[in-house]
Design a protein around this motif. Sequence first.
Motif, PDB file in Angstrom:
ATOM      1  N   SER A  55       1.100  -1.796  -0.046  1.00 32.31           N
ATOM      2  CA  SER A  55      -0.336   0.516   0.084  1.00 32.31           C
ATOM      3  C   SER A  55       0.851   1.216  -0.296  1.00 32.31           C
ATOM      4  N   ARG A  56       0.059   2.131  -0.480  1.00 27.23           N
ATOM      5  CA  ARG A  56       1.017   3.584  -0.008  1.00 27.23           C
ATOM      6  C   ARG A  56       1.130   3.993   1.129  1.00 27.23           C
ATOM      7  N   ALA A  57       0.822   3.552   2.006  1.00 27.79           N
ATOM      8  CA  ALA A  57       1.476   3.898   3.786  1.00 27.79           C
ATOM      9  C   ALA A  57       2.248   2.413   4.030  1.00 27.79           C
ATOM     10  N   GLU A  58       2.693   1.656   3.545  1.00 28.39           N
ATOM     11  CA  GLU A  58       3.766   0.684   3.968  1.00 28.39           C
ATOM     12  C   GLU A  58       4.851   1.300   2.903  1.00 28.39           C
ATOM     13  N   ILE A  59       5.248   1.958   1.788  1.00 25.10           N
ATOM     14  CA  ILE A  59       5.742   2.316   0.726  1.00 25.10           C
ATOM     15  C   ILE A  59       6.189   3.799   1.666  1.00 25.10           C
ATOM     16  N   ALA A  60       6.104   4.492   1.707  1.00 28.25           N
ATOM     17  CA  ALA A  60       5.649   5.446   2.851  1.00 28.25           C
ATOM     18  C   ALA A  60       6.397   5.393   3.180  1.00 28.25           C
ATOM     19  N   ALA A  61       5.797   3.984   5.266  1.00 28.36           N
ATOM     20  CA  ALA A  61       7.014   4.249   5.876  1.00 28.36           C
ATOM     21  C   ALA A  61       8.423   3.389   6.081  1.00 28.36           C
ATOM     22  N   GLY A  62       8.684   2.767   5.220  1.00 28.91           N
ATOM     23  CA  GLY A  62      10.194   2.563   4.197  1.00 28.91           C
ATOM     24  C   GLY A  62      10.427   2.883   4.303  1.00 28.91           C
ATOM     25  N   ALA A  63       9.774   4.396   2.728  1.00 30.05           N
ATOM     26  CA  ALA A  63      10.735   5.750   2.596  1.00 30.05           C
ATOM     27  C   ALA A  63      10.990   6.537   4.167  1.00 30.05           C
ATOM     28  N   GLU A  64      10.133   6.659   5.334  1.00 26.29           N
ATOM     29  CA  GLU A  64      10.717   7.168   6.547  1.00 26.29           C
ATOM     30  C   GLU A  64      11.493   6.709   7.148  1.00 26.29           C
ATOM     31  N   GLN A  65      11.720   5.128   6.866  1.00 22.58           N
ATOM     32  CA  GLN A  65      12.552   4.720   7.813  1.00 22.58           C
ATOM     33  C   GLN A  65      13.892   4.165   7.166  1.00 22.58           C
ATOM     34  N   LEU A  66      14.196   4.511   5.753  1.00 21.69           N
ATOM     35  CA  LEU A  66      15.327   4.142   5.199  1.00 21.69           C
ATOM     36  C   LEU A  66      15.690   6.277   5.706  1.00 21.69           C
ATOM     37  N   LEU A  67      15.538   6.934   4.739  1.00 19.20           N
ATOM     38  CA  LEU A  67      15.425   8.827   5.346  1.00 19.20           C
ATOM     39  C   LEU A  67      15.830   8.447   6.472  1.00 19.20           C
ATOM     40  N   ALA A  68      15.388   7.953   7.589  1.00 19.54           N
ATOM     41  CA  ALA A  68      15.949   8.233   8.730  1.00 19.54           C
ATOM     42  C   ALA A  68      17.186   6.990   9.288  1.00 19.54           C
ATOM     43  N   MET A  69      17.089   5.789   9.106  1.00 18.05           N
ATOM     44  CA  MET A  69      18.382   5.188   8.740  1.00 18.05           C
ATOM     45  C   MET A  69      19.470   5.905   8.899  1.00 18.05           C
ATOM     46  N   LEU A  70      19.812   6.453   6.942  1.00 11.42           N
ATOM     47  CA  LEU A  70      20.577   7.848   6.384  1.00 11.42           C
ATOM     48  C   LEU A  70      21.096   8.448   7.488  1.00 11.42           C
ATOM     49  N   LYS A  71      19.853   8.920   7.532  1.00 11.06           N
ATOM     50  CA  LYS A  71      20.237  10.949   7.773  1.00 11.06           C
ATOM     51  C   LYS A  71      20.664  10.591   9.050  1.00 11.06           C
ATOM     52  N   GLN A  72      19.487  10.189  10.556  1.00  7.22           N
ATOM     53  CA  GLN A  72      20.295   9.959  12.066  1.00  7.22           C
ATOM     54  C   GLN A  72      20.266   9.057  12.440  1.00  7.22           C
ATOM     55  N   GLY A  73      20.957   7.964  12.251  1.00  3.63           N
ATOM     56  CA  GLY A  73      20.935   6.854  12.448  1.00  3.63           C
ATOM     57  C   GLY A  73      20.223   5.797  12.825  1.00  3.63           C
ATOM     58  N   GLY A  74      19.276   6.183  12.482  1.00  4.09           N
ATOM     59  CA  GLY A  74      18.150   5.227  12.753  1.00  4.09           C
ATOM     60  C   GLY A  74      18.551   3.510  12.487  1.00  4.09           C
ATOM     61  N   LYS A  75      17.223   2.966  12.826  1.00  4.84           N
ATOM     62  CA  LYS A  75      17.496   1.714  12.766  1.00  4.84           C
ATOM     63  C   LYS A  75      17.588   1.298  11.780  1.00  4.84           C
ATOM     64  N   VAL A  76      17.399  -0.383  11.284  1.00  2.00           N
ATOM     65  CA  VAL A  76      17.295  -1.004   9.823  1.00  2.00           C
ATOM     66  C   VAL A  76      15.585  -0.537   9.521  1.00  2.00           C
ATOM     67  N   PRO A  77      15.493  -0.135   8.442  1.00  2.00           N
ATOM     68  CA  PRO A  77      13.696  -0.088   7.532  1.00  2.00           C
ATOM     69  C   PRO A  77      13.175  -1.879   8.109  1.00  2.00           C
ATOM     70  N   ASP A  78      11.571  -1.711   8.769  1.00  2.00           N
ATOM     71  CA  ASP A  78      11.249  -2.809   9.305  1.00  2.00           C
ATOM     72  C   ASP A  78      10.930  -3.728   7.448  1.00  2.00           C
ATOM     73  N   ALA A  79      10.934  -5.241   8.107  1.00  2.00           N
ATOM     74  CA  ALA A  79      10.612  -6.441   6.748  1.00  2.00           C
ATOM     75  C   ALA A  79       9.229  -5.260   6.141  1.00  2.00           C
ATOM     76  N   PRO A  80       9.345  -5.687   4.840  1.00  2.00           N
ATOM     77  CA  PRO A  80      10.048  -6.065   3.686  1.00  2.00           C
ATOM     78  C   PRO A  80      11.156  -5.785   3.254  1.00  2.00           C
ATOM     79  N   PHE A  81      11.264  -4.428   3.922  1.00  2.00           N
ATOM     80  CA  PHE A  81      12.551  -2.956   3.122  1.00  2.00           C
ATOM     81  C   PHE A  81      14.032  -3.048   3.997  1.00  2.00           C
ATOM     82  N   ASP A  82      13.826  -4.513   4.847  1.00  2.00           N
ATOM     83  CA  ASP A  82      14.997  -4.431   5.756  1.00  2.00           C
ATOM     84  C   ASP A  82      16.367  -4.675   4.752  1.00  2.00           C
ATOM     85  N   GLY A  83      16.269  -5.343   3.380  1.00  2.00           N
ATOM     86  CA  GLY A  83      17.083  -5.401   3.126  1.00  2.00           C
ATOM     87  C   GLY A  83      18.184  -4.610   2.514  1.00  2.00           C
ATOM     88  N   LEU A  84      17.911  -3.027   3.014  1.00  2.00           N
ATOM     89  CA  LEU A  84      17.691  -1.994   2.917  1.00  2.00           C
ATOM     90  C   LEU A  84      19.305  -1.192   3.508  1.00  2.00           C
TER      91      LEU A  84
END
Length: 153
Positions: A84-113
């Motif tokens: 869904s759009r919400a799932e893609i948006a959540a993955g994008a937000e988690q990816l950006l947080a991982m890159l910019k704020q040292g956040g955790k790896v995005p949740d599955a199914p996007f944990d390959g990031l």
Amino acid sequence: MSDAEMMQLYSKRILALAADIPHLGPIEGAQGSAKTRSPHCGSTVTAHVRMQDGRIADFGQEVRACALGQASAGVLGQAVMGASRAEIAAGAEQLLAMLKQGGKVPDAPFDGLEVLIPARDYPNRHASIMLSWQATLEAIDAAEADRQTASHG
């Protein structure tokens, strides 16, 4: 950037993802398409979607980006069908947080990031890494806008 840093950044896993991006190319009957471009490096990604019941039923992407952007598109492409759009948006937000704020790896199914963690130290690459996600969200929005127009026309 030293050669050792470049080797770490462009690890074998990143290069493997970049070489095998799922859902390359446009799709028949796309309801929404969007092209995004990184002003830093000129990389572009165009995403095409066909939606059904609020979920991605068909997906295509045209990726003209560095290996990091391609790897990000590869991870997205592996898990985009049925999302869904919400799932893609959540993955994008988690990816950006991982890159910019040292956040955790995005949740599955996007944990390959996780493979992109070394890119944290290279902010000039973040825009390219985010392109496929932005293009996909914009394509979903375009499909939704088209659906709204059709139902009110």
